[in-house]
Motif scaffolding. Structure first.
Motif, mmCIF file in Angstrom:
data_model
loop_
_atom_site.group_PDB
_atom_site.id
_atom_site.type_symbol
_atom_site.label_atom_id
_atom_site.label_comp_id
_atom_site.label_asym_id
_atom_site.label_seq_id
_atom_site.Cartn_x
_atom_site.Cartn_y
_atom_site.Cartn_z
ATOM 1 N N LEU A 1 24.724 49.396 68.227
ATOM 2 C CA LEU A 1 25.800 50.348 68.506
ATOM 3 C C LEU A 1 26.887 50.198 67.452
ATOM 4 O O LEU A 1 27.555 49.160 67.378
ATOM 5 N N HIS A 2 27.049 51.216 66.622
ATOM 6 C CA HIS A 2 28.092 51.245 65.600
ATOM 7 C C HIS A 2 29.013 52.437 65.862
ATOM 8 O O HIS A 2 28.608 53.586 65.686
ATOM 9 N N LEU A 3 30.253 52.155 66.254
ATOM 10 C CA LEU A 3 31.246 53.203 66.464
ATOM 11 C C LEU A 3 32.534 52.872 65.716
ATOM 12 O O LEU A 3 33.605 53.411 66.020
ATOM 13 N N GLY A 4 32.453 51.974 64.745
ATOM 14 C CA GLY A 4 33.632 51.493 64.042
ATOM 15 C C GLY A 4 34.302 52.532 63.174
ATOM 16 O O GLY A 4 33.720 53.550 62.785
ATOM 17 N N ASN A 5 35.594 52.272 62.867
ATOM 18 C CA ASN A 5 36.405 53.100 61.970
ATOM 19 C C ASN A 5 36.461 54.554 62.432
ATOM 20 O O ASN A 5 36.157 55.477 61.689
ATOM 21 N N ASN A 6 36.818 54.730 63.696
ATOM 22 C CA ASN A 6 37.123 56.031 64.258
ATOM 23 C C ASN A 6 38.493 55.920 64.928
ATOM 24 O O ASN A 6 39.296 55.068 64.537
ATOM 25 N N SER A 7 38.753 56.743 65.906
ATOM 26 C CA SER A 7 40.049 56.694 66.599
ATOM 27 C C SER A 7 39.845 56.652 68.108
ATOM 28 O O SER A 7 40.589 57.286 68.877
ATOM 29 N N PHE A 8 38.859 55.906 68.558
ATOM 30 C CA PHE A 8 38.592 55.798 69.979
ATOM 31 C C PHE A 8 39.706 55.014 70.671
ATOM 32 O O PHE A 8 40.268 54.057 70.112
ATOM 33 N N VAL A 9 40.003 55.420 71.896
ATOM 34 C CA VAL A 9 41.027 54.751 72.701
ATOM 35 C C VAL A 9 40.408 54.322 74.029
ATOM 36 O O VAL A 9 39.245 54.593 74.312
ATOM 37 N N GLY A 10 41.199 53.649 74.829
ATOM 38 C CA GLY A 10 40.717 53.206 76.132
ATOM 39 C C GLY A 10 40.007 51.870 76.035
ATOM 40 O O GLY A 10 40.093 51.153 75.032
ATOM 41 N N GLU A 11 39.293 51.549 77.092
ATOM 42 C CA GLU A 11 38.612 50.261 77.166
ATOM 43 C C GLU A 11 37.123 50.413 76.847
ATOM 44 O O GLU A 11 36.570 51.512 76.898
ATOM 45 N N LEU A 12 36.505 49.288 76.523
ATOM 46 C CA LEU A 12 35.059 49.284 76.377
ATOM 47 C C LEU A 12 34.430 49.594 77.727
ATOM 48 O O LEU A 12 34.744 48.927 78.718
ATOM 49 N N PRO A 13 33.555 50.590 77.796
ATOM 50 C CA PRO A 13 32.985 50.962 79.098
ATOM 51 C C PRO A 13 32.145 49.832 79.689
ATOM 52 O O PRO A 13 31.342 49.217 78.992
#
Length: 935
Positions: free
Chosen positions: A601-613
């Motif tokens: 799972l690679h979701l790095g270098n974006n602008s995601f907010v909130g907690e890890l599901p």
């Protein structure tokens, strides 16, 4: 072994096998004096005792597919029961053929394991005393004494138990089947034979196939084979065979039937096999010695008499030197495979002398020079593979002029330049085309590709194409199963491909200049790589695909924006998900945990907010989690520590708070832990030393591959034949080591690093961390750590880049750091360290920035001198003592001159005086001069 294509050699192998079996069966039928058709005498009916035995046998089976539904429908088992045949003269059952038309298989997409017919073999079947033909291939019987029961059928002439899941040891009672003409035990990989003595009791045996059976303990296999005078077909592929001593002749020279088919591939056989082959080479038609350890030069002296060879496979054998011209004598040769050896030099064969050649494979060698023009005279050629060599020159239409039957062409990974006329229309229709790393002259998109309507595999990566992709290209072939256009300068947009291709296609369109929004892709797609382009827009196209087959999705380094979709139920086969380095935002949906097969799972270098599901905790196969450089908040969830296969955890540059959960110590496979640049507080857990993978000196991946996933995909053509392609994914992770961002891919398996920097951690550095002796990177900088640097840090002998700067560490620097022989960078600055910097080689090479801003630290390379290093002050001399002082200095000078002259005299007398002593004198004189001048 995994094959990425259907080998023509394999087809020929099966054809030859079929012909041999037809001959054997025909002989069996002749001996029985009966036809296996339906022309039975009206007076001959099924014998009741045998009929009841068959029904009892049926009751012990699980027949999910209704294979035996015809059994019992009529009284006469001889005429209408499937797979049963009787003697036309006696009515006895002589043939029982229950082979499966489909293998027992596991369906990856349906999650359904289907064995059509299996169960326990009822001993009542032993009533069939006249049975001559028994085929139970691909059927699974769970009797512990199944093989012993089989040996009770003493009249058997044909026995096929292949792919039956058999295990244990082949009993010596098999020698009781003295009438056997054909024996097939292949595909039973849990079956072994400690010796083959029982084979010597089967004098009529013509066909023997034991592929996959463990024969590693059967050191007598050659001697026993020599005692089978009628043998025509011998296949012992992947049996663990070796040759301990030079063998005698392999087969009886006076035998009435000569061996024509020999497959000993995928064993540990050496060149000591050649003397055995030499005496019987003239009878061989099929010879496969691939995947062995033959080594040395090509065995042309051994094979020069094998002029009847139709199939020759010596691939994967470490063969050296040139491809011999003596191969020109094999004018019947249809298949020649010398791939994956160490052959070198130019190819000097005149291929015009091999007019029957259908398959030529020379890939993965060290061949150089040009491809001979005579290749173009092989009018029957169907496969040409010269990939992964050092061949060069220009390939023109003349090389391919007569290839009207060509199906597979592979020129990849050479230095070829392809120069075809834009108007060229080939005479062939390819199934597979690989041109990776070839140079297409002119850089235009090759127009002739539009003529290939049967392509199932197309790879033209890194081919120097710089052009706009034609819209009509996407109509190239509805049969396309794999498409790779990566590493070119292809521009344009990708249209809606949802209805373009059949089967389970895979696509790699990465590293190009595609732009525009993402459209729909085939709903049955398996791999999709669109990385490193300029695609923009949302990723909601995933929800319109309704795909249940996608297992690899790679979309990093684009211009994608918006939130992640909430349709992960339809993506539950996903193994690799990479959307890093885009402009995605919003929360990571909790439904992403429904993709429970996910491994990376690679979701790095974006602008995601909130907690890890929390739902990701259900993804038990996760090995890589990289969500660094976002705006995620909350504490690090404890479920992360329950992901037992996790090897890479990157949470860098987020807003995580709270303490480091001690559950992380359960991640015994973890190799990279990066929690840097967050708001994590509290102490560093002592229990992190339980991450045993960081304590190992070597990675289980040994660094040569890194984290890679290679999948073999099977597709089926309209005629039912199968095809294969291999999709490989090599993971890569951005790590901050040596204060630089470094991308690790193929060598990722070697990296073991822990980065807890730029947080609010307090307390001491746990001495337990020094048990993680495999670490090459350790960064604890930018925290509030106190206490001393543990002296045991010297145990981290693999450490390359320790950074303990910007803390409140105190105490001295231990000279035990001399044990850190791999240091590349070091930063201890901005602390409260004190005392002298040890004068050891490992520390003296760093500049002062590694130690600065430690007020009480002194010594080289800092400008601050330690107590005792200062030069002594010379007191003021009174005028009355000037004359005395001058006399003292003058006397000392005269003494030095006299002494120095004496030494020089000695040196003149002995010109061989040791140079090091002379150097010492120079240094002594220099020191004395300093003292005299007060410098």
């Amino acid at each position: 072994m995994h094959y990425s294509h259907i080998s023509m050699g394999g087809c020929f192998r099966e054809l030859l096998l079929t012909l041999v079996l037809v001959s054997i069966i025909a002989g069996t039928v002749s001996v029985l004096g009966s036809s296996f058709g339906t022309n039975y005498s009206n007076n001959i009916r099924c014998i009741e005792k045998e009929r009841q035995a068959l029904l009892k046998f049926k009751r012990g089976l699980e027949d999910e597919g209704g294979v035996l539904s015809s059994w019992g429908s009529t009284e006469d088992c001889c005429t209408s029961w499937k797979g049963v045949r009787c003697s036309n003269s006696t009515g006895h059952v002589i043939m029982l053929d229950l082979h499966s038309e489909k293998t027992c298989y596991y369906d990856f997409y349906v999650e359904n394991e289907t064995c059509i017919l299996s169960g326990e073999m009822n001993t009542a079947l032993l009533e069939l005393k006249y049975l001559n033909y028994l085929d139970l291939s691909f059927r699974y019987f769970n009797n512990t004494n199944f093989l012993e029961l089989i040996t009770s059928f003493s009249n058997l002439r044909y026995l096929n138990l292949s792919y039956g899941g058999l295990s244990g040891t082949i009993p010596n009672q098999f020698g009781n089947l003295s009438n056997l003409i054909s024996l097939d035990l292949r595909g039973n990989t849990d079956l072994e034979a400690k010796n083959l003595d029982w084979l010597s009791h089967l004098p009529s045996l013509r066909h023997l196939d034991m592929d996959g059976v463990n024969l590693s303990k059967a050191v007598d296999w050659l001697q026993v084979a020599n005692m089978l005078p009628s043998l025509q077909h011998l296949s012992l592929r992947e049996c663990g065979l070796s040759i301990v001593t030079p063998p005698p002749t392999l087969f009886n020279i006076n035998s009435s039937a000569s061996l024509s088919f020999l497959d000993l591939s995928d064993n540990q056989i050496t060149s000591m096999i050649f003397p055995s082959l030499l005496r019987h080479a003239n009878s061989l038609v099929f010879l496969d010695l691939s995947f062995n350890d033959l080594r040395g030069s090509f065995p042309h002296h051994t094979l020069e008499k094998a002029i009847s060879l139709v199939h020759l496979d010596l691939s994967y054998n470490h063969l050296e030197r040139i491809v011999p011209k003596s191969l020109e004598n094999f004018q019947s040769l249809q298949v020649l495979n010398l791939s994956s050896n160490n052959l070198s030099g130019e190819v000097l064969i005149d291929f015009a002398k091999l007019p029957s050649l259908k398959e030529l494979r020379l890939s993965n060698n060290h061949l150089n020079g040009n491809l001979p023009l005579s290749v173009g005279k092989l009018s029957k050629l169907e496969v040409l593979d010269v990939s992964s060599n050092s061949l060069d020159g220009t390939i023109t239409q003349a090389h391919l002029l007569n290839f009207s039957l060509l199906k597979e062409l592979d020129f990849s990974y050479n230095s070829f330049s392809l120069n075809f006329s834009p108007a060229w229309v080939p005479t062939f229709q390819l199934d597979t085309l690989r041109l990776s790393s070839c140079r297409i002259l002119g850089s235009a998109f090759p127009q002739w590709l539009q003529t290939q309507k049967n392509l199932s595999y197309l790879d033209i990566t890194n081919a120097g194409i710089s052009d706009i992709i034609p819209e009509r290209f996407w109509d190239i072939s509805y049969k396309l199963r794999y498409l790779n256009l990566s590493y070119n300068q292809i521009k344009g947009t990708v249209p809606d491909l949802s209805s373009r291709f059949v089967g389970f296609p895979g696509m790699d369109l990465s590293h190009k200049k595609f732009s525009g929004p993402l459209s729909a892709f085939p709903s049955n797609i398996t791999t999709l790589n669109l990385s490193n382009n300029s695609f923009h827009g949302s990723v909601y196209f995933l929800c319109t695909m309704s795909t249940v087959t996608l297992n690899y999705l790679d979309l990093p380094n684009n211009l994608l924006f918006g939130s992640l979709p909430d349709c992960w139920t339809a993506l539950d086969k996903l193994v690799v998900l990479n959307m890093a380095n885009n402009n995605l935002s919003g929360t990571i949906p909790n439904s992403i945990g429904l993709a429970q097969r996910i491994n990376t799972l690679h979701l790095g270098n974006n602008s995601f907010v909130g907690e890890l599901p929390y739902s990701l905790g259900e993804c038990k196969r996760l090995e890589v989690i990289d969500v660094g450089e976002n705006r995620l908040t909350g504490s690090i969830p404890a479920w992360v520590g329950e992901t037992e296969y996790l090897r890479i955890l990157v949470l860098r540059s987020n807003l995580f708070s709270g303490s480091i959960p001690p559950e992380l110590s359960h991640l015994t496979s973890l190799q990279v832990l990066d929690l840097s640049h967050n708001k994590i507080s509290g102490a560093i857990p002592q229990c992190l030393n339980n991450i045993t993978s960081m304590a190992e000196q070597h990675s289980p991946f040994d660094g040569t591959i890194g984290y890679s996933y290679a999948s073999t995909y099977i597709y089926y053509n309209a005629d039912g034949s199968a095809g294969y392609y291999v999709s490989e994914y090599i993971d890569n992770v951005l790590l901050i080591l040596k204060k630089m961002g470094l991308v690790y891919s193929k060598n990722l398996g070697l990296v073991k690093a822990m980065d807890l920097s730029s947080n609010n951690l307090t307390g001491y550095i746990p001495v337990e961390l020094t048990n993680l002796t495999g670490l090459i990177g350790l960064n604890l900088s930018g925290n509030w750590l106190t206490g001393t640097i543990p002296q045991e840090i010297s145990k981290l002998k693999q450490l390359d880049s320790p950074d303990l700067s910007r803390n409140q560490l105190s105490g001295g620097i231990f000279s035990s750091l001399s044990h850190l022989t791999h240091l590349g960078t070091l930063d201890l600055s901005h602390n409260n360290l004190s005392g002298r910097i040890p004068t050891i080689t490992q520390l003296q090479g760093f500049n002062k920035s590694a130690f600065e801003e430690n007020p009480d630290l002194c010594g080289v390379p800092l400008p601050k001198k330690c107590p005792g290093d200062e030069e002594p002050d010379i007191p003021e001399v009174a005028n009355t003592n000037i004359e005395h002082s001058w006399f003292c200095y003058q006397s000392a000078g005269i003494g030095f001159i006299l002494s120095f002259s004496g030494v020089c005299g000695l040196l003149l007398l002995n010109v061989c005086w040791n140079h090091s002593y002379a150097q010492y004198i120079d240094e002594l004189g220099a020191r004395f001069h300093v003292r005299i001048t007060g410098g």
